[in-house]
Design a protein around this motif. Structure first.
Motif, mmCIF file in Angstrom:
data_model
loop_
_atom_site.group_PDB
_atom_site.id
_atom_site.type_symbol
_atom_site.label_atom_id
_atom_site.label_comp_id
_atom_site.label_asym_id
_atom_site.label_seq_id
_atom_site.Cartn_x
_atom_site.Cartn_y
_atom_site.Cartn_z
ATOM 1 N N GLU A 166 0.840 -1.193 0.000
ATOM 2 C CA GLU A 166 0.000 0.000 0.000
ATOM 3 C C GLU A 166 0.875 1.243 0.000
ATOM 4 O O GLU A 166 1.871 1.315 0.726
ATOM 5 N N VAL A 176 0.695 5.554 0.151
ATOM 6 C CA VAL A 176 -0.113 6.745 0.433
ATOM 7 C C VAL A 176 0.434 7.904 -0.390
ATOM 8 O O VAL A 176 1.639 8.190 -0.372
ATOM 9 N N THR A 223 -7.969 3.582 -2.773
ATOM 10 C CA THR A 223 -8.929 3.778 -1.679
ATOM 11 C C THR A 223 -8.921 5.255 -1.296
ATOM 12 O O THR A 223 -7.872 5.828 -0.991
ATOM 13 N N ARG A 224 -10.092 5.864 -1.313
ATOM 14 C CA ARG A 224 -10.225 7.293 -1.018
ATOM 15 C C ARG A 224 -11.300 7.476 0.044
ATOM 16 O O ARG A 224 -12.480 7.204 -0.198
ATOM 17 N N LYS A 236 -13.488 2.274 -1.927
ATOM 18 C CA LYS A 236 -12.598 1.599 -2.866
ATOM 19 C C LYS A 236 -12.994 1.943 -4.298
ATOM 20 O O LYS A 236 -14.155 1.806 -4.688
ATOM 21 N N ASN A 280 -3.647 11.974 -0.152
ATOM 22 C CA ASN A 280 -4.010 10.957 0.826
ATOM 23 C C ASN A 280 -4.726 9.744 0.231
ATOM 24 O O ASN A 280 -5.247 8.908 0.991
ATOM 25 N N ASP A 281 -4.783 9.658 -1.100
ATOM 26 C CA ASP A 281 -5.275 8.424 -1.718
ATOM 27 C C ASP A 281 -4.343 7.275 -1.338
ATOM 28 O O ASP A 281 -3.115 7.450 -1.268
ATOM 29 N N VAL A 282 -4.922 6.133 -1.069
ATOM 30 C CA VAL A 282 -4.127 4.937 -0.753
ATOM 31 C C VAL A 282 -4.164 4.012 -1.980
ATOM 32 O O VAL A 282 -5.235 3.590 -2.409
ATOM 33 N N LYS A 324 -3.068 0.503 -3.853
ATOM 34 C CA LYS A 324 -2.548 -0.864 -3.741
ATOM 35 C C LYS A 324 -1.739 -1.138 -4.995
ATOM 36 O O LYS A 324 -2.247 -1.072 -6.113
ATOM 37 N N ILE A 335 5.465 10.052 -1.740
ATOM 38 C CA ILE A 335 4.684 8.892 -1.317
ATOM 39 C C ILE A 335 5.297 8.300 -0.054
ATOM 40 O O ILE A 335 6.452 8.581 0.288
ATOM 41 N N LYS A 393 2.571 2.424 3.304
ATOM 42 C CA LYS A 393 1.695 2.259 4.456
ATOM 43 C C LYS A 393 1.896 0.902 5.107
ATOM 44 O O LYS A 393 1.863 0.777 6.329
ATOM 45 N N SER A 394 2.101 -0.134 4.280
ATOM 46 C CA SER A 394 2.287 -1.475 4.835
ATOM 47 C C SER A 394 2.949 -2.365 3.806
ATOM 48 O O SER A 394 2.986 -2.053 2.624
#
Length: 592
Positions: free
Chosen positions: A222, A224, A253-254, A258, A270-272, A274, A291, A294-295
């Motif tokens: 992910e 950001v 994801t916003r 999704k 702040n859009d995430v 994948k 960027i 995130k994980s």
């Protein structure tokens, strides 16, 4: 040995090499060989093109349409429902029922259609009873092959052999002439799989979670999009990750919503995102401006789905237009309204990196992310078969009754000798169209034109062998070498040569090549032609040792996660068993 015979044998040798090497598609090779026969003067244009008007070719085309009409009417849905109920009770009962049901259906319906109907059911049942699909898909294919040899219309090969016999002035084969020996072959195959074959089947891991099965978790992370990123306010296609690092953005994801990662989506702070990438690119990703990661964790199916999208598995069907082309060449995403291929199971490997560049083969499994509209488009694609997340078509009672009456009428008219099979099949197609059971555009789609062109092409091989005397020369060699052992030995040899050849070459090409030689061999021996013709017909369809010998074996290769060696391990003993059985029973049912 004349120059003309040498020329014919040389052209046929070239055909065999091309068929086995698979450098060109089967239909291309068949048409090429047909053209060579005409260009070299071996056959006149009328003789070379006669395959297109041969009753066998027309009958096969008609049976494609009838099978499609039955399939589309929903008449067979109850079969899938019943198999699901049986399968959930017991694995052995499921295996037994699966082979008998697929065998019974394939006796009257194109076996490719039968496997296409039952494969999604089998995969779902395997999940329910926690058995690997590899334990059921080979029995499904083998059952369909064994059932196909029970009637004239069970497989195109039987129709082809009958057409070759008719073209040489012999009586065509009858509808249920195949049944006595065919049923014994089917029962022998079922007994073998029940007691021996099932122990030889591989157990391959098959996860209910498609993203895990395709190893997507190892390539997903992910990201950001920070407010100072230069990509904020730009469409996704201009994102640095996409342009410079050639990464695949799977989802955006916003604010907990999704969104589908379409190229035109305007990115916001702040859009995430994948993102799927390899380990090396993951290192580069950490250095990208604007960027933050995130994980770095594995993702499951639900992580990859938007509010209206699902993951689907689809296989590239045999004789598909997609064979030999990449998704990029096919412009797959645009053609299917944005459906995205996430990964490909290509032979024994999972392709996650740049799947759009992989040259596709029949049996490849595509993992596709699609919404409802895109999924409908995929289902209309004749070159793909969705084998997961399938929705059964509803029973259409206005079509089921006329479809079944017409189909039974086609079989009975031919079986009773009222009219030839080619006429009853043609009339059946016309009636299906008149009663609006199938539309004309569906008729054109139902016919596998690659098979039709291949049949027309390979028929020229038989014509050239017979016209030049090459068939007689080869028959004389066989008789000279084995004639002293009698017709029983020669019959056994023909069955052996046929099933061995068809494991590596098209079954129809094998039948077209060997049937004329079988006819001449029987005539030279002064015995009935029938047992030799039946040996070729049965042998050409009983192909279990390779995934390329028959279309249904190719179809299950990817979904079952099989290897080439699996077919050798399970199929070789079965082929040997049926060879022994054929040597004993064919002279009994078809006396010399």
């Amino acid at each position: 040995m004349t120059f003309e015979i040498g020329l014919v044998l040389g052209i046929i040798a070239l055909a065999v090499v091309l068929f086995v090497s698979e450098r060109l598609s089967m239909d291309t090779v068949a048409i090429l060989i047909m053209a060579l026969f005409m260009v070299t003067g071996v056959l006149t244009p009328a003789e070379g093109l006669a395959g297109f008007s041969n009753p066998a070719t027309i009958t096969v085309a008609s049976m494609f349409v009838i099978s499609s009409a039955i399939f589309k009417s929903g008449a067979l849905n109850s079969v899938g429902i019943g198999l699901t109920r049986i399968g959930r009770k017991n694995y052995l009962l499921c295996l037994l029922s699966l082979m008998l049901i697929s065998g019974a259906l394939s006796a009257f319906i194109n076996d490719t259609a039968v496997v296409a109907l039952l494969m999604p059911v089998v995969i779902q049942v395997s999940h329910d009873i926690e058995v690997s699909p590899s334990k059921l898909l080979i029995p499904l294919s083998f059952g369909a092959l064994l059932g196909g040899v029970c009637t004239l219309i069970g497989t195109s090969t039987n129709i082809l052999v009958s057409g070759i016999a008719q073209a040489q002035g012999l009586e065509p084969l009858q509808m249920f002439e195949f049944a006595p020996a065919g049923i014994l072959f089917l029962l022998a195959g079922v007994i073998y799989m029940f007691f021996i074959g099932r122990h030889l089947l591989p157990t391959r891991k098959h996860s209910k979670d498609l993203s895990e099965e395709f190893n997507l978790g190892e390539y997903m992370t992910e990201v950001v999009l920070l407010p100072d990123s230069p990509s904020v306010g730009e469409p996704l296609k201009k994102l640095g990750l996409v342009k410079n690092l050639d990464m695949k953005v799977m989802q955006v994801t916003r604010q907990k919503t999704k969104l589908s990662a379409t190229p035109s989506l305007i990115l916001q702070a702040n859009d995430v995102l994948k993102v799927r990438c390899g380990v090396e690119k993951l290192k580069m990703l950490k250095e990208e401006k604007g960027i933050k990661l995130k994980s770095e964790r594995k993702f499951l199916d639900e992580d990859l789905l938007t509010s209206d999208s699902k993951l689907y598995e689809a296989i590239v069907t045999p004789n598909s237009y997609m064979e030999g082309k990449s998704l990029k060449e096919l412009n797959f995403r645009s053609y299917n309204h944005g459906a995205a291929v996430l990964a490909i199971r290509h032979r024994d490997e999972i392709v996650n990196e740049k799947p759009t560049h992989v040259k596709l083969s029949a049996g490849d499994v595509l993992l596709i992310s699609a919404n409802a509209q895109q999924a409908d488009k995929l289902r209309e694609n004749e070159d793909l078969l969705i084998i997961s997340q399938t929705e059964r078509s509803h029973f259409n009672y206005s079509k089921i009754i006329p479809v079944m009456i017409i189909s039974v009428g086609v079989v009975m008219a031919a079986a009773t000798g009222l009219v030839p099979i080619v006429l009853s099949a043609l009339v059946g197609v016309v009636l299906l169209i008149l009663f609006r059971c199938i539309r004309m555009d569906e008729v054109y789609k139902a016919i596998d034109w690659k098979v039709i062109f291949m049949l027309a092409g390979v028929l020229s091989m038989g014509a050239a062998l017979e016209k030049t005397g090459a068939a007689k020369l080869l028959a004389d060699y066989l008789i000279y070498g084995l004639g002293d052992f009698g017709p029983h030995a020669l019959l056994s040899v023909f069955f052996f040569i046929t099933f061995m050849t068809t494991n590596f070459m098209s079954n129809n090409a094998t039948a077209a090549l060997l049937a004329p030689i079988a006819i001449v061999t029987a005539q030279e021996l002064g015995v009935s032609v029938k047992p030799f013709l039946m040996a070729v017909a049965y042998g050409a369809s009983l192909s279990f040792m390779t995934p390329v010998g028959y279309q249904t074996n190719t179809m299950i290769y990817g979904p079952g996660n099989y290897r080439f060696s699996d077919y050798l391990k399970v199929g070789t003993p079965l082929n040997m068993l049926l060879w022994l059985l054929a040597s004993l029973i064919l002279p009994y049912f078809f006396p010399f």
